[in-house]
Structures are given as C-alpha cells and as structure tokens.
Scaffold this active site. Structure first.
Site, PDB file in Angstrom:
ATOM      1  N   TRP A  40       0.702  -1.150   0.148  1.00  0.00           N
ATOM      2  CA  TRP A  40       0.003   0.097   0.101  1.00  0.00           C
ATOM      3  C   TRP A  40       0.918   1.163   0.057  1.00  0.00           C
ATOM      4  CZ3 TRP A  40      -4.512  -0.710   4.068  1.00  0.00           C
ATOM      5  CH2 TRP A  40      -5.374  -1.743   3.567  1.00  0.00           C
ATOM      6  N   HIS A 132      12.706  -2.591  -0.572  1.00  0.00           N
ATOM      7  CA  HIS A 132      12.161  -2.042  -1.762  1.00  0.00           C
ATOM      8  C   HIS A 132      13.017  -0.815  -2.514  1.00  0.00           C
ATOM      9  CE1 HIS A 132       8.887   0.299  -4.029  1.00  0.00           C
ATOM     10  NE2 HIS A 132       8.185  -0.892  -3.915  1.00  0.00           N
ATOM     11  N   GLU A 134      12.235   2.013  -3.442  1.00  0.00           N
ATOM     12  CA  GLU A 134      12.123   3.234  -2.567  1.00  0.00           C
ATOM     13  C   GLU A 134      12.942   3.503  -1.374  1.00  0.00           C
ATOM     14  OE1 GLU A 134       7.681   3.019  -2.647  1.00  0.00           O
ATOM     15  OE2 GLU A 134       7.922   2.995  -4.953  1.00  0.00           O
ATOM     16  N   GLY A 271       1.303  -2.482  -6.176  1.00  0.00           N
ATOM     17  CA  GLY A 271       1.398  -1.363  -5.803  1.00  0.00           C
ATOM     18  C   GLY A 271       0.129  -0.671  -5.953  1.00  0.00           C
ATOM     19  N   GLY A 272       0.012   0.271  -6.855  1.00  0.00           N
ATOM     20  CA  GLY A 272      -1.221   0.929  -7.035  1.00  0.00           C
ATOM     21  C   GLY A 272      -2.316  -0.023  -7.279  1.00  0.00           C
TER      22      GLY A 272
HETATM   23  P1  PGA Z   1       3.319  -0.581  -8.600  1.00  0.00           P
HETATM   24  O1  PGA Z   1       4.340  -0.708  -7.387  1.00  0.00           O
HETATM   25  O2  PGA Z   1       2.614  -1.972  -8.777  1.00  0.00           O
HETATM   26  O3  PGA Z   1       2.362   0.564  -8.430  1.00  0.00           O
HETATM   27  O4  PGA Z   1       4.213  -0.370  -9.956  1.00  0.00           O
HETATM   28  C1  PGA Z   1       4.912  -1.974  -7.063  1.00  0.00           C
HETATM   29  C2  PGA Z   1       5.795  -1.749  -6.049  1.00  0.00           C
HETATM   30  O5  PGA Z   1       6.627  -0.649  -5.746  1.00  0.00           O
HETATM   31  O6  PGA Z   1       5.933  -2.778  -4.901  1.00  0.00           O
END
Ligand code: PGA
Length: 288
Positions: A40, A132, A134, A271-272
């Site tokens: 999320w 991750h 990020e 993710g999204g």
């Molecule tokens: P996304 O993100 O499906 O929005 O591309 C995946 C993730 O970062 O785990």
C-alpha cells in the site's frame, strides 16, 4: 497449453537450457507457494484502510475457492500504524496475512522513529518487505543494512519479501543481470540454506514501478529464470525450485494473468492496483 510444453517453447525461444527445468520436466512436485502481496506504500488513513480491508474480506468470502487453496497466500502491507487493525480483520482467513513495508534491524533501544521486527511481529504481521527500491533510493539503504534487516526478520521467524531490481539506465546498458546478481550476492547469499528457504524474492524492475510500463512476460520470465539459476548455483536445484519469485512493477488486473502464466513467476508484489478492491481481487484470481 500444458506447463511442460510452455517451458520447452520458452527455452527454444531464448536458446537457453537451465538445469532446473529438467526437474520440472520430470514433474517433480515443488513446495513453492503462489503469493499475491499488496504494497500500500504511504497511502490511506485508518478509516480508509479499514474500509479497504473489509471490502477485500467481503470479496474473498464470496469466493471461497480463493481462501481454500493450500498453496496460495494473500498478503496485505499497510503502513505500520494500521498493521494491528488490519490483522484483526483478516486473521480468521487461513491464507491471508499482513506484512510491514519495512523494519529496523536492532532489537530495541534509542532509535527514535524506528520499528523493530519484534514489534511488527507482536501486532500480528507475518511478512516484512525489505529492500524496496524506494527504500534503497530515497533512504539510501545499502546491501549490508538490508542484509541485517533480513537476518533480524529471520531471527523472529518472520518471512522477508526481499525486493531486487535494476534501474532504467542499467537495463538500457544491458547490465540488468549483473545488477541482480550483485543485489542477491551482497544481501541474501550470505544466508545459510535453511534461512534462505524462508525468503521470498520480488523482482521489481525500478523502471516499471508506478510508471505504467510493465516488464513484458518474457522479460519477467527471463529474469526470474536467471534468478532461479543463481539460487541453484549457490544452494542447489531443490532450493531454487522451492523459492517463490514474485514480479512487481505496474502489475494490474489486465496484465497479471499473462505475467503469472510464466513458469518462474509465482505471483506479484502489487502497488497501485492493490488499493483498488476489484483490481486486487482480479489479480489474485489471475494467479490460480
Ligand atoms: P506498482 O508498485 O505496482 O504501483 O508499480 C509495485 C511496488 O512498488 O511494489
């Protein structure tokens, strides 16, 4: 088309033969699970999080076939602060779990603002997303720090979902295999085989995360097969066949089935699309 023929065709297509495919051709039963995990990220307030989980639960109750599959696990990774509330809503489902999106590797002490594995475990989570992209890029988390997080998670019997993936420049320079090899070697391949078998790996090409630009099923398969071959080299074929490899990066209700039909793609880190109930349910349905 039977799995066996799919594998043969992919090998012919890529002009590569990997040793572990022989095991598949021999129809050996492997232990690896199919996993759909919703990341999320930093989204939702508490009332919104409760609403989302309740809606997911309702949809699952209406589809008992999704909650009674032995080898399917559904994982929700809300922000830390909602883990316990979410856990309370899902814990009656035998194959639905919560995950944290991060952890700190120390046990306790003066680490203002951080959350230890033991704390995460105490609120009901079973999985921890580690590494991750990020976290690697915005928070400068390096190989060693990530390796410490994995060890901390394993020490408390939590399952790490370890993310790896190359950035666009690296793919364009054809360095993606090398990048993935280094990420595995530096953070995961220090583990002994028993610990390593507890880890789930998520291949998430950074250029595909949140961009709407998904890796093609062939690109995902090629990398997953490569990852499995590296695991086989280090830990043996049987271990490599038992590890669940998830794909992540703009995976959605439209493209999930094709991605998951690849023999080495065992599910997804979403993710999204995990924030939209119907899309998330469709993605779960696509893996079975
Ligand atoms: P996304 O993100 O499906 O929005 O591309 C995946 C993730 O970062 O785990």
């Amino acid at each position: 088309m039977p799995l066996k023929w799919k594998i043969i065709l992919i090998n012919l297509f890529e002009k590569r033969i990997f040793v572990h495919y022989y095991l598949l051709l021999l129809k050996k039963d492997f232990m690896r699970k199919k996993i759909i995990a919703g990341n999320w990220k930093m989204n939702k307030t508490l009332p919104e999080a409760i609403l989302l989980v309740n809606e997911i639960c309702q949809e699952l109750k209406a589809r008992p076939e999704l909650i009674n599959i032995k080898d399917l696990e559904i994982v929700l990774a809300p922000p830390f602060v909602y883990l316990n509330e979410c856990y309370k809503l899902i814990h009656e489902f035998p194959n639905v779990f919560v995950a944290s999106q991060n952890c700190y590797p120390e046990e306790s002490g003066a680490f203002t603002g951080e959350v230890s594995v033991n704390m995460i475990k105490s609120v009901g989570a079973k999985y921890i997303i580690i590494g991750h992209s990020e976290r690697r890029s915005y928070f400068k988390e390096d190989y060693l720090f990530l390796a410490r997080k994995v060890l901390a998670a394993l020490k408390h019997d939590m399952k790490p979902i370890f993310c790896i993936g190359e950035v666009l420049n690296e793919r364009e320079a054809s360095q993606h295999f090398e990048v993935i090899r280094t990420q595995l070697q530096e953070s995961l391949f220090q583990l002994n085989v028993v610990d390593f078998e507890q880890v789930i790996i998520a291949y998430e090409p950074v250029w595909a995360i949140g961009t709407g630009r998904t890796a093609s099923p062939q690109q995902a398969q090629e990398m997953h097969a490569y990852i499995r071959s590296l695991i086989a080299e280090k830990y043996g074929d049987e271990t490599s066949q038992n590890i669940s490899l998830l794909y992540g990066g703009s995976c959605n209700a439209q493209n999930a089935r094709e991605l998951f039909s690849m023999p080495d793609v065992d599910g997804g880190l979403i993710g999204g699309a995990s924030l939209k109930v119907q899309d998330f349910i469709t993605i779960i349905e696509s893996v079975i």
